[in-house]
Write a protein that holds these residues in place. Structure first.
Motif, short mmCIF file in Angstrom:
data_model
loop_
_atom_site.label_atom_id
_atom_site.label_comp_id
_atom_site.label_asym_id
_atom_site.label_seq_id
_atom_site.Cartn_x
_atom_site.Cartn_y
_atom_site.Cartn_z
N GLN A 67 22.71 19.91 0.08
CA GLN A 67 23.35 18.90 0.91
C GLN A 67 22.50 17.63 1.03
N LEU A 68 21.20 17.78 1.00
CA LEU A 68 20.30 16.63 1.17
C LEU A 68 19.93 15.96 -0.15
N ALA A 69 20.37 16.49 -1.26
CA ALA A 69 19.98 15.94 -2.56
C ALA A 69 20.43 14.48 -2.73
N GLN A 70 21.66 14.19 -2.44
CA GLN A 70 22.14 12.81 -2.61
C GLN A 70 21.47 11.85 -1.64
N PRO A 71 21.33 12.16 -0.36
CA PRO A 71 20.62 11.24 0.53
C PRO A 71 19.16 11.01 0.11
N VAL A 72 18.49 12.04 -0.34
CA VAL A 72 17.11 11.87 -0.81
C VAL A 72 17.09 10.97 -2.04
N SER A 73 18.02 11.17 -2.92
CA SER A 73 18.14 10.32 -4.11
C SER A 73 18.41 8.87 -3.72
N ASP A 74 19.24 8.66 -2.72
CA ASP A 74 19.52 7.30 -2.23
C ASP A 74 18.27 6.62 -1.69
N VAL A 75 17.48 7.35 -0.94
CA VAL A 75 16.25 6.79 -0.37
C VAL A 75 15.26 6.43 -1.48
N LEU A 76 15.12 7.31 -2.45
CA LEU A 76 14.21 7.04 -3.57
C LEU A 76 14.68 5.84 -4.39
N ALA A 77 15.99 5.74 -4.61
CA ALA A 77 16.54 4.59 -5.33
C ALA A 77 16.33 3.30 -4.55
N PHE A 78 16.44 3.37 -3.23
CA PHE A 78 16.18 2.20 -2.40
C PHE A 78 14.75 1.71 -2.58
N PHE A 79 13.79 2.61 -2.52
CA PHE A 79 12.39 2.21 -2.67
C PHE A 79 12.11 1.66 -4.07
N LEU A 80 12.71 2.25 -5.09
CA LEU A 80 12.53 1.73 -6.44
C LEU A 80 13.11 0.33 -6.56
N ALA A 81 14.31 0.13 -6.02
CA ALA A 81 14.93 -1.20 -6.06
C ALA A 81 14.09 -2.21 -5.30
N PHE A 82 13.53 -1.80 -4.17
CA PHE A 82 12.68 -2.69 -3.38
C PHE A 82 11.45 -3.11 -4.18
N VAL A 83 10.81 -2.16 -4.82
CA VAL A 83 9.59 -2.46 -5.59
C VAL A 83 9.92 -3.36 -6.78
N LEU A 84 10.96 -3.02 -7.53
CA LEU A 84 11.30 -3.82 -8.71
C LEU A 84 11.73 -5.23 -8.31
N THR A 85 12.51 -5.36 -7.27
CA THR A 85 12.96 -6.68 -6.83
C THR A 85 11.79 -7.49 -6.27
N SER A 86 10.88 -6.85 -5.59
CA SER A 86 9.69 -7.56 -5.10
C SER A 86 8.87 -8.11 -6.25
N ARG A 87 8.73 -7.32 -7.30
CA ARG A 87 7.99 -7.79 -8.48
C ARG A 87 8.70 -8.95 -9.17
N ILE A 88 10.02 -8.88 -9.24
CA ILE A 88 10.78 -9.97 -9.85
C ILE A 88 10.59 -11.25 -9.04
N LEU A 89 10.69 -11.14 -7.72
CA LEU A 89 10.52 -12.32 -6.87
C LEU A 89 9.10 -12.88 -6.99
N LYS A 90 8.12 -12.01 -7.13
CA LYS A 90 6.74 -12.46 -7.31
C LYS A 90 6.59 -13.20 -8.64
N GLU A 91 7.20 -12.66 -9.71
CA GLU A 91 7.15 -13.32 -11.01
C GLU A 91 7.83 -14.69 -10.96
N LEU A 92 8.96 -14.76 -10.29
CA LEU A 92 9.67 -16.03 -10.18
C LEU A 92 8.86 -17.03 -9.36
N GLY A 93 8.17 -16.56 -8.35
CA GLY A 93 7.33 -17.44 -7.54
C GLY A 93 6.15 -18.00 -8.34
N GLU A 94 5.61 -17.20 -9.25
CA GLU A 94 4.50 -17.64 -10.08
C GLU A 94 4.93 -18.66 -11.14
N LYS A 95 6.20 -18.62 -11.53
CA LYS A 95 6.72 -19.55 -12.55
C LYS A 95 6.95 -20.94 -12.01
N ARG A 96 7.00 -21.08 -10.67
CA ARG A 96 7.29 -22.39 -10.09
C ARG A 96 6.14 -23.28 -10.17
#
Length: 96
Positions: A67-96
């Motif tokens: 029962q908890l498999a999907q919610p745990v997967s959602d939380v892990l996907a959230f953290f991965l998306a947060f990390v990847l998006t943070s890195r993208i924003l950092k890269e874009l900030g360095e290009k300016r």
């Protein structure tokens, strides 16, 4: 059956606010040309995390793990998306 379904639905709804964030991160990554990272975010919830979590949690926690498999997967996907998006924003900030 009602008790099992009620718990599963409540567990799923707890992570519902996270869905919008990683969908937004996926669309953002894709729209600015980071297709590979967008694909990783897109596959994270249902493939990258859910399959291993489905293999691990039910063997440890039984029905609750299933029962908890999907919610745990959602939380892990959230953290991965947060990390990847943070890195993208950092890269874009360095290009300016």
């Amino acid at each position: 059956m009602i008790e099992i379904g009620t718990f599963a639905l409540r567990a799923q709804l707890v992570t519902m606010p996270l869905w919008g964030y990683y969908i937004m991160c996926n669309m953002f990554s894709q729209s600015i040309g980071y297709g590979f990272r967008a694909s990783i975010i897109s596959c994270a919830r249902q493939g990258l995390f859910l399959i291993p979590v489905l293999a691990i949690l039910p063997s440890i926690f039984g029905l609750r793990g299933l029962q908890l498999a999907q919610p745990v997967s959602d939380v892990l996907a959230f953290f991965l998306a947060f990390v990847l998006t943070s890195r993208i924003l950092k890269e874009l900030g360095e290009k300016r």
